[in-house]
Design a protein around this motif. Structure first.
Motif, PDB file in Angstrom:
ATOM      1  N   GLY A  86       0.794  -1.223   0.000  1.00  0.00           N
ATOM      2  CA  GLY A  86       0.000   0.000   0.000  1.00  0.00           C
ATOM      3  C   GLY A  86       0.824   1.269   0.000  1.00  0.00           C
ATOM      4  O   GLY A  86       0.347   2.328   0.424  1.00  0.00           O
ATOM      5  N   VAL A  87       2.076   1.184  -0.439  1.00  0.00           N
ATOM      6  CA  VAL A  87       2.923   2.375  -0.499  1.00  0.00           C
ATOM      7  C   VAL A  87       2.308   3.388  -1.461  1.00  0.00           C
ATOM      8  O   VAL A  87       1.949   3.034  -2.592  1.00  0.00           O
ATOM      9  CB  VAL A  87       4.343   1.996  -0.971  1.00  0.00           C
ATOM     10  CG1 VAL A  87       5.191   3.236  -1.190  1.00  0.00           C
ATOM     11  CG2 VAL A  87       5.003   1.080   0.049  1.00  0.00           C
ATOM     12  N   PRO A  88       2.143   4.650  -1.049  1.00  0.00           N
ATOM     13  CA  PRO A  88       1.590   5.652  -1.973  1.00  0.00           C
ATOM     14  C   PRO A  88       2.461   5.772  -3.215  1.00  0.00           C
ATOM     15  O   PRO A  88       3.692   5.769  -3.124  1.00  0.00           O
ATOM     16  CB  PRO A  88       1.632   6.955  -1.146  1.00  0.00           C
ATOM     17  CG  PRO A  88       1.679   6.505   0.267  1.00  0.00           C
ATOM     18  CD  PRO A  88       2.434   5.209   0.269  1.00  0.00           C
ATOM     19  N   ALA A  89       1.847   5.856  -4.361  1.00  0.00           N
ATOM     20  CA  ALA A  89       2.588   5.947  -5.618  1.00  0.00           C
ATOM     21  C   ALA A  89       1.830   6.854  -6.577  1.00  0.00           C
ATOM     22  O   ALA A  89       0.608   6.988  -6.494  1.00  0.00           O
ATOM     23  CB  ALA A  89       2.780   4.563  -6.228  1.00  0.00           C
ATOM     24  N   THR A  90       2.568   7.490  -7.466  1.00  0.00           N
ATOM     25  CA  THR A  90       1.960   8.384  -8.442  1.00  0.00           C
ATOM     26  C   THR A  90       2.075   7.859  -9.871  1.00  0.00           C
ATOM     27  O   THR A  90       1.316   8.279 -10.735  1.00  0.00           O
ATOM     28  CB  THR A  90       2.620   9.778  -8.374  1.00  0.00           C
ATOM     29  OG1 THR A  90       4.051   9.630  -8.497  1.00  0.00           O
ATOM     30  CG2 THR A  90       2.305  10.452  -7.041  1.00  0.00           C
ATOM     31  N   ALA A  91       3.014   6.952 -10.125  1.00  0.00           N
ATOM     32  CA  ALA A  91       3.155   6.430 -11.489  1.00  0.00           C
ATOM     33  C   ALA A  91       3.915   5.112 -11.462  1.00  0.00           C
ATOM     34  O   ALA A  91       4.808   4.905 -10.637  1.00  0.00           O
ATOM     35  CB  ALA A  91       3.893   7.427 -12.383  1.00  0.00           C
TER      36      ALA A  91
END
Length: 318
Positions: A86-91
């Motif tokens: 669930g690590v926040p990611a943008t791309a």
């Protein structure tokens, strides 16, 4: 009628009629399996909108001010582990023409389910943005972590209705240790973790992955001056206890565990700094076999936090 003509070639020879073949022909409509909703245009590899999105992301990255550049996690195993945690990611960057395996498929699926842009780029471009790291055709862009303020940690701990339990790291420079401490702090009921601004690991993608996603649920604050923050917390009634090999008491004697408490974990090599040690109300050591010199910082922190949680459970039952 077509098919009944006696002309040569107008009728099919016996035994040559084809049956159901792979595909939709010859299958019942209810037996067909759907492929799910159509992804957005910018998430479809090769689509013009996807190529425009990739170019826009590259331009935005070049314009981003220093110190605010997102981190890239490279490699198939690290990427899929980050997405699972669930690590926040943008791309999610996928190199053109790579061999597709289960990890790539799962990464693309998880990214799409979370609304993360899937950008297909040339392998040379992926080499450039990852700094030549071994990416195996896959990289995940992680935004900079948004730290809480130490005052916010104290306020949330005091409003929890339980005796505050906070964790401070003094010079822990390995992000894996930081991630493991955050995970232990969340597991044993701590209200937050604070790290110093200088000479300390921060919440990077490695720390995110080691924390198994708990960094998204447990606040982590950054202190400009850790000693000043600890003194401020002491002024609000919290007892400051540091882990130290040459401690004033054993973990078995930690009667302070049931009250408002700050557990300070020192660096992997030198332990607590002089100013931080002087700020502590007490230092505590972990009883160990005499031939074992020391424990890893995150392991030691987990042992102490587990003992604090145990003592609080026992006190709650009395």
């Amino acid at each position: 009628m077509p098919g009944n003509s006696k002309r040569r070639g107008a009728t099919r020879k016996p035994g040559t009629k084809k049956g159901a073949v792979v595909g939709s022909g010859g299958q019942k409509p209810k037996g067909l399996k759907g492929k799910g909703p159509t992804p957005k245009a910018e998430n479809r590899p090769g689509h013009p909108a996807q190529r425009r999105a990739a170019a826009a992301a590259a331009r935005a990255e070049r314009r981003r001010p220093a110190g605010e550049t997102p981190e890239l996690v490279a490699g198939r195993n690290p990427v899929v582990e980050c997405l699972r945690a669930g690590v926040p990611a943008t791309a999610l960057y996928v190199a053109l023409g790579i061999d597709i395996d289960d990890r790539v498929e799962e990464s693309v699926r998880r990214a799409g389910d979370r609304g993360v842009s899937v950008l297909e780029v040339q392998r040379g471009e992926l080499d450039r943005i990852t700094g030549g790291a071994v990416h195996q055709g896959l990289a995940l862009q992680v935004p900079p972590y948004s730290y809480a303020h130490p005052d916010d940690l104290l306020r949330e701990a005091e409003e929890s209705g339980e005796p505050p339990l906070l964790v401070a790291l003094d010079g822990v420079t390995d992000p894996r240790n930081l991630g493991a401490v955050v995970r232990s702090a969340a597991a044993f009921g701590a209200h937050g973790v604070v790290v110093p601004q200088r000479r300390s690991a921060g919440i990077t993608a490695v720390a995110w992955r080691t924390s198994a996603g708990t960094a998204a649920k447990l606040p982590v604050a950054m202190a400009t001056n850790l000693t000043r923050t600890l003194r401020d917390w002491a002024g609000h009634g919290l007892m400051i206890v540091g882990l130290d090999a040459d401690a004033s008491m054993s973990l078995d004697e930690l009667n302070l565990a049931t009250g408002p408490l700050v557990v300070v974990i020192g660096s992997e090599g030198r332990g607590l700094s002089r100013l931080v040690r002087e700020t502590c109300d007490a230092t505590v050591s972990i009883p160990m076999a005499p031939w074992v010199e020391s424990l890893n910082a995150s392991v030691a922190g987990g042992v102490v936090l587990a003992e604090v949680a145990r003592r609080r459970r026992v006190a709650g039952r009395v």
